[in-house]
Write a protein that holds these residues in place. Structure first.
Motif, PDB file in Angstrom:
ATOM      1  N   LEU A  17      41.467  43.517  54.643  1.00  0.00           N
ATOM      2  CA  LEU A  17      42.597  43.989  53.849  1.00  0.00           C
ATOM      3  C   LEU A  17      43.597  42.860  53.614  1.00  0.00           C
ATOM      4  O   LEU A  17      44.107  42.685  52.498  1.00  0.00           O
ATOM      5  N   ASN A  18      43.868  42.067  54.640  1.00  0.00           N
ATOM      6  CA  ASN A  18      44.777  40.927  54.482  1.00  0.00           C
ATOM      7  C   ASN A  18      44.218  39.903  53.497  1.00  0.00           C
ATOM      8  O   ASN A  18      44.947  39.377  52.656  1.00  0.00           O
ATOM      9  N   LYS A  19      42.915  39.646  53.581  1.00  0.00           N
ATOM     10  CA  LYS A  19      42.288  38.704  52.657  1.00  0.00           C
ATOM     11  C   LYS A  19      42.325  39.259  51.240  1.00  0.00           C
ATOM     12  O   LYS A  19      42.584  38.526  50.279  1.00  0.00           O
ATOM     13  N   LEU A  20      42.083  40.553  51.091  1.00  0.00           N
ATOM     14  CA  LEU A  20      42.136  41.187  49.775  1.00  0.00           C
ATOM     15  C   LEU A  20      43.531  41.037  49.173  1.00  0.00           C
ATOM     16  O   LEU A  20      43.673  40.697  47.989  1.00  0.00           O
ATOM     17  N   TYR A  21      44.540  41.266  49.976  1.00  0.00           N
ATOM     18  CA  TYR A  21      45.923  41.118  49.497  1.00  0.00           C
ATOM     19  C   TYR A  21      46.173  39.685  49.016  1.00  0.00           C
ATOM     20  O   TYR A  21      46.728  39.462  47.938  1.00  0.00           O
ATOM     21  N   SER A  35      44.748  30.435  33.374  1.00  0.00           N
ATOM     22  CA  SER A  35      43.601  29.569  33.625  1.00  0.00           C
ATOM     23  C   SER A  35      42.333  30.405  33.693  1.00  0.00           C
ATOM     24  O   SER A  35      42.140  31.184  34.635  1.00  0.00           O
ATOM     25  N   GLY A  36      41.428  30.281  32.723  1.00  0.00           N
ATOM     26  CA  GLY A  36      40.232  31.110  32.618  1.00  0.00           C
ATOM     27  C   GLY A  36      39.242  30.913  33.746  1.00  0.00           C
ATOM     28  O   GLY A  36      38.736  31.879  34.326  1.00  0.00           O
ATOM     29  N   SER A  37      38.917  29.656  34.090  1.00  0.00           N
ATOM     30  CA  SER A  37      37.915  29.412  35.132  1.00  0.00           C
ATOM     31  C   SER A  37      38.441  29.831  36.504  1.00  0.00           C
ATOM     32  O   SER A  37      37.708  30.408  37.317  1.00  0.00           O
ATOM     33  N   GLU A  38      39.701  29.552  36.770  1.00  0.00           N
ATOM     34  CA  GLU A  38      40.309  29.956  38.036  1.00  0.00           C
ATOM     35  C   GLU A  38      40.383  31.477  38.122  1.00  0.00           C
ATOM     36  O   GLU A  38      40.149  32.067  39.174  1.00  0.00           O
ATOM     37  N   LEU A  39      40.659  32.118  37.002  1.00  0.00           N
ATOM     38  CA  LEU A  39      40.749  33.577  36.946  1.00  0.00           C
ATOM     39  C   LEU A  39      39.417  34.219  37.313  1.00  0.00           C
ATOM     40  O   LEU A  39      39.371  35.182  38.084  1.00  0.00           O
ATOM     41  N   THR A  40      38.326  33.682  36.805  1.00  0.00           N
ATOM     42  CA  THR A  40      36.993  34.219  37.102  1.00  0.00           C
ATOM     43  C   THR A  40      36.677  34.096  38.598  1.00  0.00           C
ATOM     44  O   THR A  40      36.179  35.040  39.218  1.00  0.00           O
ATOM     45  N   VAL A  41      36.977  32.970  39.171  1.00  0.00           N
ATOM     46  CA  VAL A  41      36.731  32.753  40.597  1.00  0.00           C
ATOM     47  C   VAL A  41      37.566  33.720  41.427  1.00  0.00           C
ATOM     48  O   VAL A  41      37.059  34.345  42.370  1.00  0.00           O
ATOM     49  N   ARG A  42      38.832  33.862  41.082  1.00  0.00           N
ATOM     50  CA  ARG A  42      39.723  34.756  41.822  1.00  0.00           C
ATOM     51  C   ARG A  42      39.261  36.206  41.702  1.00  0.00           C
ATOM     52  O   ARG A  42      39.294  36.959  42.668  1.00  0.00           O
ATOM     53  N   LEU A  43      38.827  36.598  40.520  1.00  0.00           N
ATOM     54  CA  LEU A  43      38.346  37.960  40.306  1.00  0.00           C
ATOM     55  C   LEU A  43      37.104  38.243  41.151  1.00  0.00           C
ATOM     56  O   LEU A  43      36.988  39.306  41.762  1.00  0.00           O
ATOM     57  N   ASN A  45      36.379  36.802  43.968  1.00  0.00           N
ATOM     58  CA  ASN A  45      36.855  36.889  45.355  1.00  0.00           C
ATOM     59  C   ASN A  45      37.388  38.291  45.657  1.00  0.00           C
ATOM     60  O   ASN A  45      37.112  38.869  46.717  1.00  0.00           O
ATOM     61  N   VAL A  46      38.165  38.843  44.729  1.00  0.00           N
ATOM     62  CA  VAL A  46      38.730  40.181  44.914  1.00  0.00           C
ATOM     63  C   VAL A  46      37.613  41.211  44.971  1.00  0.00           C
ATOM     64  O   VAL A  46      37.612  42.098  45.831  1.00  0.00           O
ATOM     65  N   GLU A  47      36.635  41.125  44.083  1.00  0.00           N
ATOM     66  CA  GLU A  47      35.493  42.049  44.086  1.00  0.00           C
ATOM     67  C   GLU A  47      34.750  41.996  45.412  1.00  0.00           C
ATOM     68  O   GLU A  47      34.396  43.028  45.994  1.00  0.00           O
ATOM     69  N   SER A  48      34.540  40.802  45.917  1.00  0.00           N
ATOM     70  CA  SER A  48      33.846  40.621  47.197  1.00  0.00           C
ATOM     71  C   SER A  48      34.672  41.213  48.342  1.00  0.00           C
ATOM     72  O   SER A  48      34.120  41.885  49.232  1.00  0.00           O
ATOM     73  N   ASP A  49      35.960  40.956  48.323  1.00  0.00           N
ATOM     74  CA  ASP A  49      36.833  41.497  49.377  1.00  0.00           C
ATOM     75  C   ASP A  49      36.826  43.020  49.381  1.00  0.00           C
ATOM     76  O   ASP A  49      36.780  43.643  50.447  1.00  0.00           O
TER      77      ASP A  49
END
Length: 118
Positions: A17-21, A35-43, A45-49
């Protein structure tokens, strides 16, 4: 020694939960920057969390038990408490002398032990 045991332990639901936040926070910042490429990576990460968090929650004992079953278990526990309370009440009013007394004997007619029997 305790730090090495922490490293080998499974992540907890709170950890996920902390990592998801944190990842959601970074995702929002990426969206704001555009930033498109950074956005994809972050998204991703959130899906995985979210996936890891859901799996960790499912691993908690009795987390998937239906509400009806839990209500029945609680009702059964309340019934047990009620029966125990009734038992305690009956024990608090119990008189050993009255239980040992003969059925037709009055309290003043009880035989007494001591010097009167001599």
């Amino acid at each position: 020694m305790s730090s090495s045991s922490k490293e080998t332990s499974k992540p907890t639901a709170e950890g996920y939960l902390n990592k998801l936040y944190t990842d959601l926070y970074h995702l929002v910042n990426s969206v704001e920057k555009g930033s498109g490429s950074e956005l994809t990576v972050r998204l991703r990460n959130v899906e995985s969390d979210i996936s890891n968090f859901k799996e960790t929650l499912k691993a908690i004992p009795d987390i998937g038990v239906e509400e009806g079953k839990q209500r029945r278990q609680i009702a059964a526990l309340y019934k047990q408490i009620e029966v125990k309370d009734e038992l305690l009440e009956s024990l608090s009013t119990f008189s050993l002398e009255a239980a040992l007394r003969k059925p037709n004997e009055k309290p003043s007619e009880q035989p007494r032990s001591g010097s009167e029997d001599k």
